[in-house]
Design a protein around this motif. Structure first.
Motif, PDB file in Angstrom:
ATOM      1  N   GLN A 218       0.828  -1.203   0.000  1.00 33.42           N
ATOM      2  CA  GLN A 218       0.000   0.000   0.000  1.00 33.42           C
ATOM      3  C   GLN A 218       0.867   1.260   0.000  1.00 33.42           C
ATOM      4  O   GLN A 218       0.443   2.320   0.463  1.00 33.42           O
ATOM      5  CB  GLN A 218      -0.938  -0.011   1.204  1.00 33.42           C
ATOM      6  CG  GLN A 218      -1.953  -1.137   1.152  1.00 33.42           C
ATOM      7  CD  GLN A 218      -2.899  -1.207   2.329  1.00 33.42           C
ATOM      8  OE1 GLN A 218      -3.245  -2.282   2.761  1.00 33.42           O
ATOM      9  NE2 GLN A 218      -3.344  -0.068   2.865  1.00 33.42           N
ATOM     10  N   PHE A 249      -6.664  -3.153   1.986  1.00 33.74           N
ATOM     11  CA  PHE A 249      -7.542  -3.048   3.156  1.00 33.74           C
ATOM     12  C   PHE A 249      -6.783  -2.898   4.473  1.00 33.74           C
ATOM     13  O   PHE A 249      -7.291  -3.264   5.527  1.00 33.74           O
ATOM     14  CB  PHE A 249      -8.498  -4.249   3.225  1.00 33.74           C
ATOM     15  CG  PHE A 249      -9.193  -4.521   1.923  1.00 33.74           C
ATOM     16  CD1 PHE A 249     -10.087  -3.597   1.403  1.00 33.74           C
ATOM     17  CD2 PHE A 249      -8.927  -5.659   1.197  1.00 33.74           C
ATOM     18  CE1 PHE A 249     -10.706  -3.817   0.186  1.00 33.74           C
ATOM     19  CE2 PHE A 249      -9.538  -5.885  -0.025  1.00 33.74           C
ATOM     20  CZ  PHE A 249     -10.436  -4.965  -0.532  1.00 33.74           C
ATOM     21  N   GLY A 250      -5.591  -2.349   4.440  1.00 31.56           N
ATOM     22  CA  GLY A 250      -4.785  -2.223   5.660  1.00 31.56           C
ATOM     23  C   GLY A 250      -3.863  -3.406   5.840  1.00 31.56           C
ATOM     24  O   GLY A 250      -2.730  -3.269   6.286  1.00 31.56           O
ATOM     25  N   PHE A 324       1.231  -1.109  12.968  1.00 29.29           N
ATOM     26  CA  PHE A 324       0.659   0.216  12.731  1.00 29.29           C
ATOM     27  C   PHE A 324       1.173   1.150  13.821  1.00 29.29           C
ATOM     28  O   PHE A 324       1.113   0.833  14.999  1.00 29.29           O
ATOM     29  CB  PHE A 324      -0.871   0.146  12.782  1.00 29.29           C
ATOM     30  CG  PHE A 324      -1.532   1.098  11.829  1.00 29.29           C
ATOM     31  CD1 PHE A 324      -1.514   2.446  12.068  1.00 29.29           C
ATOM     32  CD2 PHE A 324      -2.170   0.628  10.695  1.00 29.29           C
ATOM     33  CE1 PHE A 324      -2.112   3.329  11.189  1.00 29.29           C
ATOM     34  CE2 PHE A 324      -2.776   1.501   9.803  1.00 29.29           C
ATOM     35  CZ  PHE A 324      -2.747   2.856  10.058  1.00 29.29           C
ATOM     36  N   ALA A 362      -4.263  -3.435  11.225  1.00 32.90           N
ATOM     37  CA  ALA A 362      -5.253  -2.579  10.568  1.00 32.90           C
ATOM     38  C   ALA A 362      -6.126  -3.373   9.600  1.00 32.90           C
ATOM     39  O   ALA A 362      -5.619  -4.173   8.819  1.00 32.90           O
ATOM     40  CB  ALA A 362      -4.547  -1.468   9.807  1.00 32.90           C
ATOM     41  N   TYR A 363      -7.403  -3.143   9.644  1.00 34.49           N
ATOM     42  CA  TYR A 363      -8.335  -3.660   8.643  1.00 34.49           C
ATOM     43  C   TYR A 363      -9.363  -2.557   8.385  1.00 34.49           C
ATOM     44  O   TYR A 363      -9.887  -1.963   9.322  1.00 34.49           O
ATOM     45  CB  TYR A 363      -9.021  -4.936   9.147  1.00 34.49           C
ATOM     46  CG  TYR A 363     -10.106  -5.456   8.214  1.00 34.49           C
ATOM     47  CD1 TYR A 363      -9.815  -5.780   6.896  1.00 34.49           C
ATOM     48  CD2 TYR A 363     -11.406  -5.607   8.657  1.00 34.49           C
ATOM     49  CE1 TYR A 363     -10.812  -6.235   6.040  1.00 34.49           C
ATOM     50  CE2 TYR A 363     -12.409  -6.070   7.811  1.00 34.49           C
ATOM     51  CZ  TYR A 363     -12.103  -6.384   6.495  1.00 34.49           C
ATOM     52  OH  TYR A 363     -13.087  -6.833   5.660  1.00 34.49           O
ATOM     53  N   ARG A 364      -9.605  -2.318   7.127  1.00 31.55           N
ATOM     54  CA  ARG A 364     -10.455  -1.220   6.637  1.00 31.55           C
ATOM     55  C   ARG A 364     -11.163  -0.429   7.757  1.00 31.55           C
ATOM     56  O   ARG A 364     -12.163  -0.880   8.308  1.00 31.55           O
ATOM     57  CB  ARG A 364     -11.485  -1.734   5.634  1.00 31.55           C
ATOM     58  CG  ARG A 364     -12.028  -0.617   4.738  1.00 31.55           C
ATOM     59  CD  ARG A 364     -12.776  -1.178   3.571  1.00 31.55           C
ATOM     60  NE  ARG A 364     -13.140  -0.123   2.621  1.00 31.55           N
ATOM     61  CZ  ARG A 364     -13.616  -0.360   1.407  1.00 31.55           C
ATOM     62  NH1 ARG A 364     -13.775  -1.595   1.004  1.00 31.55           N
ATOM     63  NH2 ARG A 364     -13.931   0.628   0.604  1.00 31.55           N
ATOM     64  N   GLY A 365     -10.632   0.711   8.033  1.00 25.13           N
ATOM     65  CA  GLY A 365     -11.179   1.580   9.069  1.00 25.13           C
ATOM     66  C   GLY A 365     -10.273   1.693  10.276  1.00 25.13           C
ATOM     67  O   GLY A 365     -10.259   2.727  10.952  1.00 25.13           O
ATOM     68  N   ALA A 366      -9.533   0.621  10.563  1.00 24.98           N
ATOM     69  CA  ALA A 366      -8.468   0.644  11.568  1.00 24.98           C
ATOM     70  C   ALA A 366      -8.809   1.436  12.834  1.00 24.98           C
ATOM     71  O   ALA A 366      -8.320   2.544  13.036  1.00 24.98           O
ATOM     72  CB  ALA A 366      -7.178   1.184  10.940  1.00 24.98           C
ATOM     73  N   THR A 524      -1.024   4.486   0.768  1.00 31.52           N
ATOM     74  CA  THR A 524      -2.475   4.557   0.872  1.00 31.52           C
ATOM     75  C   THR A 524      -2.959   3.838   2.115  1.00 31.52           C
ATOM     76  O   THR A 524      -2.543   2.721   2.412  1.00 31.52           O
ATOM     77  CB  THR A 524      -3.107   3.988  -0.404  1.00 31.52           C
ATOM     78  OG1 THR A 524      -2.948   4.963  -1.433  1.00 31.52           O
ATOM     79  CG2 THR A 524      -4.586   3.694  -0.232  1.00 31.52           C
ATOM     80  N   GLY A 525      -3.843   4.495   2.831  1.00 32.69           N
ATOM     81  CA  GLY A 525      -4.410   3.948   4.049  1.00 32.69           C
ATOM     82  C   GLY A 525      -5.138   5.069   4.760  1.00 32.69           C
ATOM     83  O   GLY A 525      -4.921   6.253   4.468  1.00 32.69           O
ATOM     84  N   GLY A 526      -6.034   4.721   5.646  1.00 33.08           N
ATOM     85  CA  GLY A 526      -6.700   5.731   6.443  1.00 33.08           C
ATOM     86  C   GLY A 526      -7.537   6.716   5.636  1.00 33.08           C
ATOM     87  O   GLY A 526      -7.732   7.853   6.058  1.00 33.08           O
ATOM     88  N   GLU A 714     -12.977   4.312   3.787  1.00 30.69           N
ATOM     89  CA  GLU A 714     -13.299   3.386   4.867  1.00 30.69           C
ATOM     90  C   GLU A 714     -14.692   3.610   5.434  1.00 30.69           C
ATOM     91  O   GLU A 714     -15.191   2.807   6.228  1.00 30.69           O
ATOM     92  CB  GLU A 714     -12.258   3.538   5.980  1.00 30.69           C
ATOM     93  CG  GLU A 714     -10.875   3.069   5.556  1.00 30.69           C
ATOM     94  CD  GLU A 714      -9.759   3.641   6.411  1.00 30.69           C
ATOM     95  OE1 GLU A 714      -9.693   4.872   6.552  1.00 30.69           O
ATOM     96  OE2 GLU A 714      -8.974   2.854   6.949  1.00 30.69           O
TER      97      GLU A 714
HETATM   98  S1  SMO Z   1      -7.100  -0.165   7.458  1.00 34.32           S
HETATM   99 MO1  SMO Z   1      -6.180   1.175   6.253  1.00 34.32          MO
HETATM  100  O1  SMO Z   1      -5.280   0.723   4.942  1.00 34.32           O
HETATM  101  O2  SMO Z   1      -5.866   2.528   7.177  1.00 34.32           O
END
Ligand code: SMO
Length: 761
Positions: A218, A249-250, A324, A362-366, A524-526, A714
């Motif tokens: 990511q 998805f994290g 994370f 982390a998983y989508r939304g974390a 990418t994340g969050g 998310e």
């Molecule tokens: S769970 Mo995400 O890629 O911040």
């Protein structure tokens, strides 16, 4: 910007490639002649390695390298991965045990890598793995989410990683003491196995003293830093790339043990080495999601306004600390602890416990799905207990004036939660629900409506870099620091550049996922990508246009050169040049400085996507089967860039929330064996489990970035868990069931109905 953002449909330029099998995924582009790596993994959850003999495996046909932890260390590799540590409430530091990339002396979960075999073919590597002698003196698997005395790590004697708190305990206690009503609820967050469509994989290619590491991640810069550290290489000696990626998805944001090992193997062999996870292997080793228990309690005054909120969490970390930087179920949970409500007396305590299971991360939304599910379940329970309307009860406590500083110090810039909720009530035809429920009852079905309001908080680095080159063919190339995992970033960024520069859309190229192409990037994340990268891109384009206005002023010998979105011109003249034409002149004048521009920008603050989800479920009491019959989402994502893609993000997010709520759960037996390690036993949601979603927006543009964006990646998951859970609670209340816990499988629901003595006939 406006005209692009508001109306035009965005066909996804990457879809032709993806839908016709022309995607270039990590396993498609491994260098010719790459050797294959296979990992020998622990078959038990907990124990001491008493024998590990690699000698026979080394003699097997096609084998080039077999390594255990000691062998890796002999190659100058750092064995311990970095985990995130948290401070305890008493100020001491929480535990930070080593996570070795190959097990050293002990194994701590089924699937933990013990040795690597590198061979000409996968089959040869697997055969050689069979020849390894591995004896493990098995210890009892520790699976209880209560601190105990049988330690998994010597540095955490009770398996307690941290005992963290946020908010204000004394103020909260006082609020509870003064309250007219208290309502409490336990919320169980089931463990999720992520199951990205494309399994994790990577290849490493060591050549000329430099490592090229290609991984389906990511983002590339974190991996670059971590690989350099663990292989004891200068950062410049590591290039990390991400090709097309089939879902992250994290789960794919992290560095994993396999990555360090195959990079080391490639360096040792001076040959490319590749590895791609099999599905069961991924289920055993990909970071899992959620897996916590929350005790939540709300205090209300006599007017039914929330006056206090208290949460105690116990989180299953699995065998090691999450990577994370801010642990998911503590710090990230706290970011939206009090949701859309004005609650200044709030406190959370979060305990992290080690178990002999796959690490959770982390998983989508974390952290935000966890926080919002907990809060929206207890708020809804309060409406039931206090006999209040769930819409009205929520609205009484909404934050109504902005900016609003939450009890944990987050600054929510803007929002209009009443407007969102009112729209959702209309869009979801809440007024018609009673009739639908009565009609269902005639058919012998239990129908329930569930509401969840949510707020999300975009995370990750607020800084991003964009680099724009003006190319000889009249096109442009944008280099970005984010990484699409299938979301459609190429489409969005290309449209932004085209819209802002007047360069033809099909001549705008997007380069992502290459640590050699630009210096930094946050990945990418969050839900950060388009907001943060879009802001950097906009600034970069503005810099380019300003430089060309100056250049053309000189060139034309006129003042007041302007760019009208398509071309430069000067007042009172008929001089006109597109950016591509102007770039060509610059190139001919040797002004290469004008052709390659980078800008780094930092957002003024976080943005807070928010919204309301309404789910309607129907339950067949004869079988316990659940149907999600209607689903309405009203979101405030601020200004929408490429609306169709945002809607797609919501659809996928809701589907993932539905999956956790209804079909998915990771289950271990008492020995720590994962019982749900294939798609025979782990149920992903399917398209025909879901209705057509009804989506609308009530945007209030963020003031924390020039685009007015809030992020959307998310949000669907954050809202869906509570809406579906509350709908099930509502449906089953008619049958006398007074407690429901995800996942709402037919067996779970049928059992609840049996226990409540409901007569389905
Ligand atoms: S769970 Mo995400 O890629 O911040």
């Amino acid at each position: 910007m406006e005209k692009f953002g508001k109306s035009q449909p965005a066909g996804r330029r990457e879809d032709l490639r993806f839908l016709t099998g022309k995607g270039q995924y990590v396993d498609d582009i491994a260098p010719a002649g790459a050797l294959h790596a296979i990992f020998l993994r622990s078959m038990v959850a907990h124990g001491e390695i008493t024998a590990l003999d690699l000698s026979a495996a080394r003699e097997m046909p096609g084998v080039h390298l077999v390594l255990d932890a000691a062998g890796l260390e002999a190659l100058g590799v750092e064995l311990g991965m970095k985990g995130a540590r948290l401070k305890n409430a008493d100020g001491t530091m929480g535990a930070g045990p080593e996570r070795p990339v190959l097990a050293r002396d002990r194994v701590r979960h089924v699937g933990e890598a013990v040795a690597v075999i590198v061979a000409e073919t996968v089959a040869q590597a697997k055969d050689a793995a069979e020849a390894i002698v591995l004896d493990i003196d098995e210890a009892p698997a520790i699976l209880a989410m209560t601190p105990g005395s049988n330690a998994i790590h010597p540095e955490a004697p009770c398996n307690l990683a941290y005992d963290w708190e946020a908010g204000n305990a004394a103020t909260t206690d006082a609020a509870f003491a003064a309250a007219a009503h208290h309502v409490s609820l336990e919320v169980i967050h089931n463990r999720i196995i992520v199951n990205a469509m494309e399994p994790r994989g990577a290849w490493a290619d060591w050549a000329d003293g430099r490592l090229h590491f290609c991984v389906n991640g990511q983002g590339v810069w974190n991996q670059k830093g971590e690989l350099a550290r663990m292989l004891n290489l200068p950062r410049e000696a590591v290039r990390v790339t991400n090709p097309d990626v089939g879902g992250g998805f994290g789960m794919k944001a992290m560095t994993y043990p396999e990555y360090v090992v195959i990079a080391a193997a490639s360096r040792a062999l001076v040959r490319p080495v590749r590895w791609i996870s099999e599905r069961t292997e991924g289920m055993l080793t990909d970071n899992a999601g959620r897996d916590l228990v929350a005790q939540a309690e709300l205090a209300f005054d006599a007017d039914l306004k929330i006056t206090g909120y208290r949460v105690n969490l116990v989180s299953n970390l699995g065998a090691y600390n999450s990577q994370f930087a801010q642990p998911i179920q503590s710090e990230l949970f706290s970011k939206v602890l009090t949701g859309v409500y004005d609650i200044q007396a709030a406190h959370m305590r979060a305990v992290g416990v080690y178990t002999n299971t796959t690490p959770v991360d982390a998983y989508r939304g974390a952290g935000r799905p966890e926080a919002i599910l907990t809060l929206e379940r207890v708020v809804d329970e309060a409406a039931r207990v206090l006999r209040a309307d769930p819409f009205d009860l929520r609205s009484r406590s909404f934050i109504k004036s902005f900016p609003y500083k939450t009890v944990v110090g987050e600054l929510i810039d803007v929002g209009d939660f009443d407007r969102v909720l009112a729209r959702a009530k209309v869009e979801g035809d809440v007024a018609g629900f009673a009739a639908r429920q009565a009609e269902a009852r005639v058919r012998g079905k239990l129908r329930g409506l569930g509401l969840a309001t949510y707020i999300e908080c975009i995370l990750g680095d607020a800084t991003e870099t964009a680099r724009l080159t003006l190319d000889a063919d009249g096109g442009a190339t944008l280099y970005v620091g984010t990484q699409s995992n299938g979301q459609g970033h190429e489409t969005v960024y290309a449209r932004m550049v085209s819209e802002q520069t007047g360069i033809d859309l099909d001549k705008v190229r997007i380069i992502q996922g290459d640590s050699d192409a630009i210096a930094t990037g946050g990945g990418t994340g969050g839900s950060r990508s388009v907001t943060v990268q879009g802001t950097a891109t906009r600034a970069t384009v503005q810099t380019v246009l300003a430089a060309f206005r100056d250049f053309l002023s000189d060139e034309w010998q006129v003042a007041g050169v302007e760019f009208d979105g398509l071309a430069f011109g000067a007042p009172g003249t008929n001089l006109r040049l597109t950016l591509a034409e102007a770039a060509e002149i610059a190139r001919n004048r040797g002004r290469t400085d004008l052709l390659d521009t980078s800008r780094k920008t930092t957002l003024d603050g976080r943005s807070f996507p928010n919204g309301a989800h309404i789910a309607e479920v129907e339950i067949d009491p004869q079988t316990g089967a659940l149907t999600l019959d209607r689903y309405t989402v009203v979101d405030d994502f601020g200004t929408l860039i490429a609306p169709e893609l945002a809607v797609g993000q919501v659809h996928g997010g809701v589907a993932q929330g539905f999956g956790q709520a209804v079909t998915e759960v990771g289950v271990y037996d008492a020995q720590g064996q994962l019982l749900t390690a294939s798609f025979m036993d782990y149920a992903m949601p399917r398209a025909d489990d879901l209705p057509m979603f009804h989506f609308a927006t009530e945007p209030v543009p963020s003031i924390m970035n020039p685009l007015g964006m809030k992020g959307c990646g998310e949000a669907g998951t954050v809202g869906a868990l509570g809406a579906v859970s509350n709908a099930v609670r509502d449906a089953l209340a008619q049958a006398g069931v007074d407690r429901v816990d995800m996942p709402f499988t037919p067996l779970r629901i049928w059992t609840l109905l049996e226990e409540a003595g409901y007569d389905a006939h």
